[in-house]
Scaffold this active site. Structure first.
Site, short mmCIF file in Angstrom:
data_model
loop_
_atom_site.label_atom_id
_atom_site.label_comp_id
_atom_site.label_asym_id
_atom_site.label_seq_id
_atom_site.Cartn_x
_atom_site.Cartn_y
_atom_site.Cartn_z
N HIS A 44 -6.98 9.27 0.78
CA HIS A 44 -6.06 9.73 1.68
C HIS A 44 -5.88 8.63 2.77
O HIS A 44 -6.98 8.06 3.27
CB HIS A 44 -6.36 11.02 2.46
CG HIS A 44 -5.94 11.07 3.60
ND1 HIS A 44 -4.40 11.42 3.52
CD2 HIS A 44 -6.12 11.43 5.10
CE1 HIS A 44 -3.88 11.54 5.03
NE2 HIS A 44 -5.15 11.43 5.76
N HIS A 64 -3.45 6.69 6.27
CA HIS A 64 -2.22 6.74 7.06
C HIS A 64 -1.47 5.48 6.82
O HIS A 64 -1.00 4.87 7.95
CB HIS A 64 -2.84 7.10 8.57
CG HIS A 64 -3.36 8.43 8.55
ND1 HIS A 64 -3.66 8.75 10.05
CD2 HIS A 64 -3.53 9.28 7.78
CE1 HIS A 64 -4.31 9.98 9.83
NE2 HIS A 64 -4.35 10.25 8.57
N ASP A 123 6.52 1.50 -12.62
CA ASP A 123 5.31 1.16 -13.38
C ASP A 123 4.16 2.30 -13.31
O ASP A 123 3.20 2.47 -13.77
CB ASP A 123 4.84 0.07 -13.00
CG ASP A 123 5.82 -1.03 -13.82
OD1 ASP A 123 5.76 -2.43 -13.54
OD2 ASP A 123 6.40 -0.65 -14.71
N TYR A 156 45.74 -19.11 5.31
CA TYR A 156 46.12 -17.59 5.01
C TYR A 156 46.64 -17.44 3.44
O TYR A 156 47.21 -16.66 2.92
CB TYR A 156 47.54 -17.33 5.83
CG TYR A 156 47.13 -16.75 7.02
CD1 TYR A 156 47.46 -17.24 8.23
CD2 TYR A 156 46.60 -15.46 7.02
CE1 TYR A 156 47.16 -17.03 9.47
CE2 TYR A 156 46.15 -14.91 8.58
CZ TYR A 156 46.43 -15.58 9.38
OH TYR A 156 46.17 -15.26 10.88
N HIS A 164 1.94 13.75 7.94
CA HIS A 164 0.52 13.40 8.24
C HIS A 164 0.55 12.29 7.50
O HIS A 164 0.56 11.04 7.92
CB HIS A 164 -0.27 14.45 7.61
CG HIS A 164 -1.66 14.10 7.56
ND1 HIS A 164 -2.57 14.96 7.21
CD2 HIS A 164 -2.44 13.07 8.05
CE1 HIS A 164 -3.87 14.52 7.38
NE2 HIS A 164 -3.61 13.13 7.77
O1 LIG Z 1 -5.66 12.63 9.77
C1 LIG Z 1 -6.88 12.83 10.00
C2 LIG Z 1 -7.38 13.27 11.18
O2 LIG Z 1 -6.55 13.69 12.25
C3 LIG Z 1 -7.61 12.13 9.02
O3 LIG Z 1 -6.87 11.91 7.82
C4 LIG Z 1 -8.32 10.87 9.65
O4 LIG Z 1 -7.59 10.14 9.49
C5 LIG Z 1 -9.65 10.76 8.70
O5 LIG Z 1 -10.74 11.46 9.13
P1 LIG Z 1 -12.25 11.24 8.57
O6 LIG Z 1 -12.07 11.03 7.06
O7 LIG Z 1 -12.59 9.95 9.45
O8 LIG Z 1 -12.93 12.40 8.87
#
Ligand SMILES: O=C(CO)[C@@H](O)[C@H](O)COP(=O)(O)O
Length: 242
Positions: free
Chosen positions: A94, A96, A119, A228, A170
């Site tokens: 995960h 951001h 791919d 033209y 998120h």
């Molecule tokens: O979105 C969130 C927190 O709001 C999490 O996804 C953090 O970005 C990562 O959190 P930890 O793995 O450090 O607890």
């Protein structure tokens, strides 16, 4: 316990800043030992430069910590749901990462627009359904896992064919056979998201210089009798020969 898996998950976590997939601690990687029914995950809030393999936390498939001095990632309930519902994945990431989060913030799929995406992803990377206020207040991270699984089920998407999702408002979760493969898929997703942003901007761009402004500037440089067509001796092309 699980020393080799801790090392593997530690190394996968350390790839996130190296691949420019995380800012501060906004990300986590886990890996699972299916025979033992245990997974290893990054501890919550620990800076990557301070991280060690021994900091990794061991969690069972009920989401309970079975070994570790530190608290597991706050996203552990989401990882737990995915390991239970996607029994053939070995690692989850995960982040951001900003280009993928841009699509998650806009509540959009990341469309499959080019061979780079094709791919790795056999189709568009889906945006998850938005959680209700009650789902967020009750158990945000667990319900995030459940809504990911529901999104794939409702849309008939094979989680192995498209090993990633955008959690609405998120960010992305990616997975794979190993933690390293999950990190690879996370990076491909971010690169594809950036490519898509530019492609969609270009294709949606419908802006032209208004004719009056074109005339004003072109004629100022080339004269009112600007070109033209072939029969105009004063056309720009012919003027140069005159
Ligand atoms: O979105 C969130 C927190 O709001 C999490 O996804 C953090 O970005 C990562 O959190 P930890 O793995 O450090 O607890």
């Amino acid at each position: 316990m699980l020393e080799q898996l801790k090392q593997e998950v530690y190394e996968a976590n350390m790839q996130l800043p190296k691949l420019d997939l995380v800012t501060f601690t906004w990300g986590n990687v886990s890996g699972i030992d299916r025979e033992k029914g245990l997974f290893v995950i990054k501890p919550s809030g620990v800076d990557y430069e301070d991280l060690t393999p021994d900091d990794m936390v061991v969690v069972n498939l009920k989401g309970e910590v079975v070994e570790g001095q530190l608290n597991p990632s706050s996203d552990t309930p989401t990882h737990t749901v995915l390991y239970n519902e996607f029994p053939d994945i070995g690692g989850i990431v995960h982040t951001h990462s900003p280009w993928a989060v841009a699509f998650a913030s806009a509540h959009m799929d990341i469309p499959n627009l080019n061979t780079t995406a094709a791919d790795t992803f056999y189709g568009d990377v889906p945006i998850s359904e938005a959680l209700t206020q009650q789902e967020i207040e009750d158990a945000y991270e667990e319900n995030t896992g459940k809504v990911i699984v529901k999104t794939f089920k409702d849309r008939g998407i094979d989680h192995n064919a498209v090993p990633a999702v955008l959690v609405s408002q998120h960010g992305p979760f990616s997975w794979g056979a190993t933690p390293a493969k999950a990190v690879y898929n996370a990076k491909v997703l971010e690169v594809v998201a950036e490519m898509d942003y530019h492609a969609l901007t270009l294709t949606h761009q419908d802006v032209h210089l208004p004719q009056y402004l074109l005339d004003k500037h072109y004629y100022r440089k080339h004269g009112k009798d600007a070109y033209y067509g072939q029969d105009n001796a004063k056309s720009v092309g012919h003027a140069a020969k005159a």
